[in-house]
Write a protein that holds these residues in place. Structure first.
Motif, short mmCIF file in Angstrom:
data_model
loop_
_atom_site.label_atom_id
_atom_site.label_comp_id
_atom_site.label_asym_id
_atom_site.label_seq_id
_atom_site.Cartn_x
_atom_site.Cartn_y
_atom_site.Cartn_z
N GLN A 18 0.72 -1.21 0.15
CA GLN A 18 -0.09 -0.13 0.06
C GLN A 18 0.83 1.29 -0.02
O GLN A 18 1.95 1.24 0.34
N VAL A 19 0.24 2.50 -0.46
CA VAL A 19 1.15 3.83 -0.47
C VAL A 19 1.38 4.12 0.91
O VAL A 19 0.45 4.26 1.89
N GLN A 20 2.73 4.47 1.28
CA GLN A 20 3.05 4.95 2.64
C GLN A 20 4.03 6.03 2.33
O GLN A 20 4.54 5.95 1.21
N LEU A 21 4.04 7.16 2.97
CA LEU A 21 4.92 8.07 3.23
C LEU A 21 5.16 8.38 4.66
O LEU A 21 4.34 8.36 5.44
N VAL A 22 6.32 8.23 5.14
CA VAL A 22 7.05 8.16 6.34
C VAL A 22 7.99 9.59 6.43
O VAL A 22 9.08 9.50 5.82
N GLU A 23 7.90 10.51 7.30
CA GLU A 23 8.55 11.54 7.46
C GLU A 23 9.61 11.23 8.46
O GLU A 23 9.17 10.53 9.73
N SER A 24 10.92 11.79 8.41
CA SER A 24 11.76 11.84 9.82
C SER A 24 12.68 12.93 9.62
O SER A 24 12.68 13.63 8.55
N GLY A 25 13.57 13.10 10.68
CA GLY A 25 14.47 14.21 10.88
C GLY A 25 13.87 15.39 11.66
O GLY A 25 14.82 16.24 11.72
N GLY A 26 12.83 15.62 12.18
CA GLY A 26 12.63 16.58 12.75
C GLY A 26 13.21 16.61 14.09
O GLY A 26 13.93 15.78 14.55
N GLY A 27 13.23 17.69 15.00
CA GLY A 27 13.91 17.80 16.28
C GLY A 27 13.62 19.34 16.85
O GLY A 27 13.01 19.98 16.13
N LEU A 28 14.39 19.65 18.04
CA LEU A 28 14.49 20.73 18.56
C LEU A 28 15.93 21.27 18.20
O LEU A 28 16.95 20.77 18.71
N VAL A 29 15.72 22.46 17.64
CA VAL A 29 17.08 23.25 17.48
C VAL A 29 16.94 24.54 17.63
O VAL A 29 15.71 25.20 17.90
N GLN A 30 18.16 25.34 17.68
CA GLN A 30 18.19 26.68 17.84
C GLN A 30 18.21 27.33 16.51
O GLN A 30 18.54 27.06 15.62
N SER A 31 17.52 28.68 16.72
CA SER A 31 17.67 29.48 15.75
C SER A 31 18.89 29.70 15.01
O SER A 31 20.07 29.49 15.65
N GLY A 32 18.77 29.62 13.74
CA GLY A 32 20.19 29.62 12.77
C GLY A 32 20.65 28.23 12.51
O GLY A 32 21.58 28.07 11.51
N SER A 33 19.91 27.13 12.97
CA SER A 33 20.50 25.83 12.71
C SER A 33 20.00 25.28 11.41
O SER A 33 19.27 25.93 10.90
N SER A 34 20.25 24.04 11.18
CA SER A 34 19.81 23.30 10.08
C SER A 34 19.35 21.91 10.46
O SER A 34 19.47 21.33 11.42
N LEU A 35 18.38 21.55 9.63
CA LEU A 35 17.66 20.17 9.63
C LEU A 35 17.68 19.70 8.42
O LEU A 35 17.31 20.33 7.50
N ARG A 36 17.62 18.17 8.13
CA ARG A 36 17.36 17.74 6.87
C ARG A 36 16.31 16.76 7.18
O ARG A 36 16.55 15.66 8.23
N LEU A 37 15.13 16.93 6.60
CA LEU A 37 13.80 15.96 6.67
C LEU A 37 14.00 15.19 5.89
O LEU A 37 14.35 15.36 4.41
N ALA A 38 13.30 13.93 5.67
CA ALA A 38 13.41 12.94 4.89
C ALA A 38 11.77 12.40 4.87
O ALA A 38 11.23 12.15 5.68
N CYS A 39 11.36 12.05 3.62
CA CYS A 39 10.13 11.43 3.44
C CYS A 39 10.36 10.04 2.70
O CYS A 39 10.61 10.28 1.37
N ILE A 40 10.34 9.07 3.29
CA ILE A 40 10.57 7.79 2.47
C ILE A 40 9.28 7.11 2.26
O ILE A 40 8.16 7.19 2.88
#
Length: 124
Positions: A1-23
């Motif tokens: 079946q069709v699935q999309l699963v997000e990951s990579g979120g979190g708590l960071v400070q202003s000016g930081s970076s994150l990379r989210l993934a959608c599998i």
């Protein structure tokens, strides 16, 4: 079946970076565009970015231009959202969704499947 699963979120400070993934699974990624949306508490879901199924055409909302970039790894069936220079107003739950084509990409009602989201919190 069709699935999309997000990951990579979190708590960071202003000016930081994150990379989210959608599998993704259950469908051929090259046949669909994948979009990222976010929803802050008490606000409507808003479009952030989209990448097409083919030719890697992409769109980025004005609020994210110059800071966010979308990409994909077709072999891994994954779409990424690189977020740099994060600001407190970027806080929210980030969702990825699937749609046919790239027209009207910011209209959430045109997406037929969604993931459950990943929380991004940016502290100032």
């Amino acid at each position: 079946q069709v699935q999309l699963v997000e990951s990579g979120g979190g708590l960071v400070q202003s000016g930081s970076s994150l990379r989210l993934a959608c599998i993704t699974s259950g469908f051929t990624l090259e046949h669909y565009a994948i979009g990222w949306f976010r929803q802050a508490p008490g606000k409507k879901r808003e479009a952030v970015s989209l990448i097409s199924g083919g030719y890697d055409v992409s769109f980025v909302a004005d609020s994210a231009k110059g800071r966010f970039a979308i990409s994909k790894d077709t072999a891994k069936k994954t779409v990424f959202l690189q977020m740099n220079d994060l600001k407190s107003e970027d806080t929210g739950v980030y969702f990825c969704g699937r749609k046919r084509g790239t027209a009207n990409w910011s209209s959430g009602e045109l997406y037929d499947y969604w993931g459950r989201g990943t929380q991004v919190t940016v502290s100032s």
